[in-house]
Design a protein around this motif. Sequence first.
Motif, short mmCIF file in Angstrom:
data_model
loop_
_atom_site.label_atom_id
_atom_site.label_comp_id
_atom_site.label_asym_id
_atom_site.label_seq_id
_atom_site.Cartn_x
_atom_site.Cartn_y
_atom_site.Cartn_z
N LYS A 87 -49.28 -67.03 9.30
CA LYS A 87 -48.13 -67.91 9.49
C LYS A 87 -47.03 -67.62 8.48
CE LYS A 87 -50.51 -71.79 11.68
NZ LYS A 87 -50.93 -73.21 11.56
N LYS A 88 -47.38 -66.99 7.36
CA LYS A 88 -46.38 -66.68 6.34
C LYS A 88 -45.48 -65.52 6.76
CE LYS A 88 -49.29 -68.35 2.54
NZ LYS A 88 -49.97 -68.00 1.26
N LEU A 89 -45.98 -64.70 7.70
CA LEU A 89 -45.19 -63.56 8.17
C LEU A 89 -44.31 -64.02 9.33
CD1 LEU A 89 -44.72 -60.52 7.81
CD2 LEU A 89 -46.43 -60.13 9.58
N THR A 90 -43.01 -63.95 9.14
CA THR A 90 -42.04 -64.40 10.14
C THR A 90 -41.07 -63.27 10.44
OG1 THR A 90 -40.50 -65.20 8.46
CG2 THR A 90 -42.20 -66.75 9.26
N PRO A 91 -40.28 -63.38 11.53
CA PRO A 91 -39.26 -62.37 11.80
C PRO A 91 -38.28 -62.20 10.64
CG PRO A 91 -39.61 -63.71 13.74
CD PRO A 91 -40.41 -64.34 12.65
N ALA A 92 -37.96 -63.29 9.94
CA ALA A 92 -37.05 -63.19 8.79
C ALA A 92 -37.68 -62.36 7.69
CB ALA A 92 -36.73 -64.60 8.27
N ALA A 93 -38.98 -62.52 7.47
CA ALA A 93 -39.68 -61.73 6.45
C ALA A 93 -39.76 -60.26 6.87
CB ALA A 93 -41.07 -62.31 6.21
N LEU A 94 -39.94 -60.01 8.15
CA LEU A 94 -40.02 -58.64 8.64
C LEU A 94 -38.71 -57.88 8.44
CD1 LEU A 94 -42.02 -58.98 12.00
CD2 LEU A 94 -42.80 -57.93 9.87
N LYS A 95 -37.59 -58.60 8.51
CA LYS A 95 -36.28 -57.95 8.34
C LYS A 95 -36.13 -57.32 6.96
CE LYS A 95 -33.64 -60.75 11.61
NZ LYS A 95 -32.52 -61.69 11.79
N LYS A 96 -36.77 -57.91 5.96
CA LYS A 96 -36.69 -57.35 4.59
C LYS A 96 -37.40 -56.01 4.51
CE LYS A 96 -36.48 -61.95 2.51
NZ LYS A 96 -37.14 -62.92 1.58
N GLU A 97 -38.51 -55.89 5.24
CA GLU A 97 -39.27 -54.64 5.21
C GLU A 97 -38.76 -53.63 6.22
OE1 GLU A 97 -43.97 -53.19 5.46
OE2 GLU A 97 -43.43 -55.32 5.68
N PHE A 98 -38.20 -54.13 7.31
CA PHE A 98 -37.70 -53.25 8.38
C PHE A 98 -36.25 -53.62 8.66
CE2 PHE A 98 -42.24 -54.04 9.09
CZ PHE A 98 -42.74 -52.75 9.01
N PRO A 99 -35.29 -53.03 7.95
CA PRO A 99 -33.87 -53.39 8.05
C PRO A 99 -33.27 -53.22 9.44
CG PRO A 99 -34.28 -52.05 6.10
CD PRO A 99 -35.53 -52.01 6.90
N PHE A 100 -33.85 -52.34 10.26
CA PHE A 100 -33.27 -52.13 11.60
C PHE A 100 -33.34 -53.39 12.47
CE2 PHE A 100 -37.76 -50.94 11.99
CZ PHE A 100 -38.14 -51.58 13.15
N LEU A 101 -34.21 -54.32 12.11
CA LEU A 101 -34.31 -55.57 12.86
C LEU A 101 -33.07 -56.46 12.68
CD1 LEU A 101 -38.05 -56.56 12.24
CD2 LEU A 101 -37.07 -55.53 14.30
N LYS A 102 -32.29 -56.20 11.61
CA LYS A 102 -31.10 -57.00 11.36
C LYS A 102 -30.00 -56.73 12.39
CE LYS A 102 -31.86 -57.12 6.34
NZ LYS A 102 -31.31 -56.76 5.01
N LEU A 103 -30.11 -55.59 13.09
CA LEU A 103 -29.07 -55.22 14.05
C LEU A 103 -29.21 -55.94 15.38
CD1 LEU A 103 -29.08 -51.35 13.43
CD2 LEU A 103 -27.55 -53.07 12.43
N THR A 104 -30.35 -56.60 15.59
CA THR A 104 -30.58 -57.24 16.88
C THR A 104 -30.41 -58.75 16.79
OG1 THR A 104 -32.09 -57.24 18.77
CG2 THR A 104 -33.07 -57.61 16.60
#
Length: 321
Positions: free
Chosen positions: A53-70
């Motif tokens: 539950k601690k892993l969220t799309p917002a947290a993933l964006k920090k590790e995978f910057p390409f997610l910020k484009l979507t």
Amino acid sequence: MGKNQRKVLKAYKFRIYPTKAQQKFLIQTFGCVRFTYNTLLKQRQFNTIEASKKLTPAALKKEFPFLKLTDSLALANAQRNLARAFQNYYQGRSGHPKMKIKKSTWQSYTTNNQQQTIWLKDNLLKVPKLKQPIAVVCHRKVVGKIKSATITAKNLQQFYVSLLCEEEVCHLPKTKTEIELRFAPNQLVVGNQLKFCRQLCVNDLETKLKKAKRKLEIKAKSAQQRKVRLAEAKNYQKQKLKVQKLYHHKQQQKKAWIDELTMHLIKNYDFLYVEVPKNGIEGSFTLADWQSFLVKLQYKANWYGKKVIFLTAAKTVRKIS
């Protein structure tokens, strides 16, 4: 809101025609949503629920910057869909959630309307993260407030949008009539005094489909004799596409006809008695078509103040809506 009015969620599906640049963005969004869903699913499989539950799309964006484009709402909906899939699994309504694959025929993502980030006007559709609206073919008027939009693509070539709208519906006038309906393999529905002029002609389409399938089998044998893989056989792939188009056309034709038929029944009858099929005999129409008919009939009856009643084999009555 009046006594005979209620708010319902109604979906409208349209064909859209994005430009090359817009197609690129939509395909990238499909990939990001798929990546988010699969990453969260892996985390759930190998860790405790509390840790996952601690892993969220917002947290993933920090590790995978390409997610910020979507679209961030599309990623949030991917997480919500995964949570719903696990809920259905634990309650025994479905199997264990599976990974989404890139080669699937259908790809999709859902985004929400926040302060007019989604709008439809003059055959143009605006969705978040796209500066220019997408061309859309509106074959009927959209009524109500748009709540969300689901973009889908078939083989990344044909694009569609499903708009979920909240709108008010009123009960239809009472007719003080009733009808008994039962499944018919070649007509779908038969009933006493059923008068619905437009019959669905599936014979011509069935004939074309059988011919197309025979040609597909011939081209498959030809490719095997030449020792060519079917994936690389151009004639086979062209014919396969024709068969798929005919299947799709057949499904859409049935869907549109069932929509017309159910609306006709709801408008003209107050009580609809539905006889449960005793066997699985199928013809031009299958039991899946019958089930689709029942689903549409029930929710429309609920919207417009009519009653659908099941008749069991013993002719006992059970109210279902």
